[in-house]
Design a protein around this motif. Structure first.
Motif, mmCIF file in Angstrom:
data_model
loop_
_atom_site.group_PDB
_atom_site.id
_atom_site.type_symbol
_atom_site.label_atom_id
_atom_site.label_comp_id
_atom_site.label_asym_id
_atom_site.label_seq_id
_atom_site.Cartn_x
_atom_site.Cartn_y
_atom_site.Cartn_z
ATOM 1 N N ASP A 230 28.799 35.739 19.282
ATOM 2 C CA ASP A 230 29.361 35.320 19.108
ATOM 3 C C ASP A 230 30.002 36.468 19.136
ATOM 4 O OD1 ASP A 230 29.411 36.505 16.495
ATOM 5 O OD2 ASP A 230 27.807 35.359 16.227
ATOM 6 N N SER A 231 31.694 36.128 18.446
ATOM 7 C CA SER A 231 33.100 37.514 18.906
ATOM 8 C C SER A 231 32.418 38.404 17.921
ATOM 9 C CB SER A 231 34.091 36.741 18.477
ATOM 10 O OG SER A 231 34.747 35.560 19.653
ATOM 11 N N ALA A 232 31.851 37.971 16.346
ATOM 12 C CA ALA A 232 31.971 39.025 15.204
ATOM 13 C C ALA A 232 30.458 39.347 15.637
ATOM 14 C CB ALA A 232 31.913 38.116 14.375
ATOM 15 N N THR A 233 29.774 39.142 16.019
ATOM 16 C CA THR A 233 28.258 39.976 16.194
ATOM 17 C C THR A 233 28.433 40.940 17.172
ATOM 18 O OG1 THR A 233 27.410 38.505 15.869
ATOM 19 C CG2 THR A 233 26.148 40.273 16.459
ATOM 20 N N LEU A 234 29.191 40.165 19.200
ATOM 21 C CA LEU A 234 29.376 41.199 19.326
ATOM 22 C C LEU A 234 30.540 42.208 19.190
ATOM 23 C CD1 LEU A 234 29.009 38.330 22.251
ATOM 24 C CD2 LEU A 234 27.606 40.132 22.137
ATOM 25 N N THR A 235 31.774 42.596 18.855
ATOM 26 C CA THR A 235 32.646 43.634 18.464
ATOM 27 C C THR A 235 31.846 44.236 17.883
ATOM 28 O OG1 THR A 235 34.279 41.772 17.949
ATOM 29 C CG2 THR A 235 33.721 43.791 16.776
ATOM 30 N N GLU A 236 31.071 44.232 16.647
ATOM 31 C CA GLU A 236 30.323 44.441 16.184
ATOM 32 C C GLU A 236 29.215 46.039 17.029
ATOM 33 O OE1 GLU A 236 27.588 45.542 12.299
ATOM 34 O OE2 GLU A 236 28.357 43.584 12.606
ATOM 35 N N PHE A 237 28.614 44.999 18.086
ATOM 36 C CA PHE A 237 27.938 45.227 18.602
ATOM 37 C C PHE A 237 28.184 46.179 19.974
ATOM 38 C CE2 PHE A 237 25.006 45.141 23.163
ATOM 39 C CZ PHE A 237 24.120 45.902 22.207
ATOM 40 N N PHE A 238 29.534 46.076 20.011
ATOM 41 C CA PHE A 238 30.160 46.649 21.660
ATOM 42 C C PHE A 238 30.780 48.337 20.347
ATOM 43 C CE2 PHE A 238 29.196 42.840 24.164
ATOM 44 C CZ PHE A 238 28.559 43.957 24.929
ATOM 45 N N GLU A 239 30.806 47.928 19.585
ATOM 46 C CA GLU A 239 31.816 48.798 18.531
ATOM 47 C C GLU A 239 33.412 49.031 19.564
ATOM 48 O OE1 GLU A 239 29.026 52.103 17.132
ATOM 49 O OE2 GLU A 239 28.864 52.192 19.173
ATOM 50 N N ALA A 240 33.517 48.016 19.979
ATOM 51 C CA ALA A 240 35.306 47.625 20.409
ATOM 52 C C ALA A 240 35.241 45.961 19.616
ATOM 53 C CB ALA A 240 35.433 48.124 21.381
ATOM 54 N N PRO A 241 36.414 46.272 20.010
ATOM 55 C CA PRO A 241 36.952 44.403 19.730
ATOM 56 C C PRO A 241 37.012 43.833 20.888
ATOM 57 C CG PRO A 241 38.631 46.103 19.538
ATOM 58 C CD PRO A 241 37.855 47.133 19.336
#
Length: 256
Positions: A230-241
């Motif tokens: 999901d957007s929130a998890t992947l934003t944190e994972f990739f360290e980019a919005p």
């Protein structure tokens, strides 16, 4: 099917895997997602017994490493990767490439039975590449070669099949054809457990119901795809919005 408990692997002063725990249950198909250098290949080499963890425990197919003959166990694990393409003989006929999977050899040296040829035809037909029968392997496209490698791996009837970034180098249409073949394979009642390795979320077809997110050698998140992509998890994972959008059961990510 696969269980890793706090697996760490160090090379000199580098820690390439750091206390990785992961469990794959029967009937599950997984995507292994991570950027370059995240530790995906190291993890696969440990699962296949090619390298030994610095610490931790590994079990595959219910057998604990250290208590099993890894040479025998590896016969139950298939691994399809681009690196294998270059090792195969370009002048071999497509069906010989597929048949060589029975003994995991580069080239076909053993006699094959009518039953073996029938199985090869069946695998090639189910993957949509039977039309390549009698074609020289070297004249096949990248996507066609990947399908042949899939058929080759299935000839050994593996219980676990690792697909290591199989869409690398494919154009859009070849990628979609290959992904459809992988979806159809996953839906077979006798399908092996699939581990699909990628750094592109849109390649994770709906049949791959679980995902392991690996970052800098550590498990960032794991579980059902709907819970981790999901957007929130992947934003944190990739360290980019990023924004994650689902289309046709697949997750597409765009930078914000």
């Amino acid at each position: 099917m696969i269980e890793l408990k706090q697996v760490t692997w160090k090379r000199e002063r580098l820690t390439l895997l750091d206390e990785v725990s992961w469990r794959v249950r029967p009937g599950e198909h997984w995507a292994l997602l991570g950027l370059n250098g995240s530790g995906k290949t190291t993890l696969l080499n440990i699962v296949c017994g090619y390298i030994w963890p610095t610490s931790g425990e590994v079990s595959v197919l219910g057998r604990k490493y250290g208590e099993v003959d890894l040479r025998e166990l590896r016969k139950s694990i298939g691994w399809v990767s681009n690196s294998l393409q270059d090792k195969l003989y370009k002048t071999d006929r497509a069906q010989y490439v597929v048949l060589s999977g029975i003994h995991a050899t580069i080239g076909l040296y053993d006699a094959v039975s009518d039953e073996d040829e029938t199985r090869a035809r069946g695998q090639m037909e189910s993957l949509g590449c039977l039309h390549l029968w009698d074609r020289e392997y070297g004249t096949c496209s990248q996507g066609e070669k990947q399908k042949l490698l899939l058929a080759r791996a299935l000839m050994a009837s593996p219980q676990v099949l690792i697909l290591d970034e199989p869409c690398n180098g494919l154009d859009l249409f070849s990628r979609e054809r290959l992904l459809e073949s992988i979806s159809e394979l996953a839906r077979r009642p006798d399908a092996p457990t699939l581990i699909y390795v990628t750094h592109h979320t849109e390649e994770i077809v709906p049949e791959l119901g679980h995902a392991l997110l690996l970052r800098r050698g550590q498990v960032f998140r794991s579980g059902p795809v709907a819970d981790v992509l999901d957007s929130a998890t992947l934003t944190e994972f990739f360290e980019a919005p990023v924004a994650a959008e689902t289309h046709g059961g697949r997750v597409y990510v765009r930078a914000l």
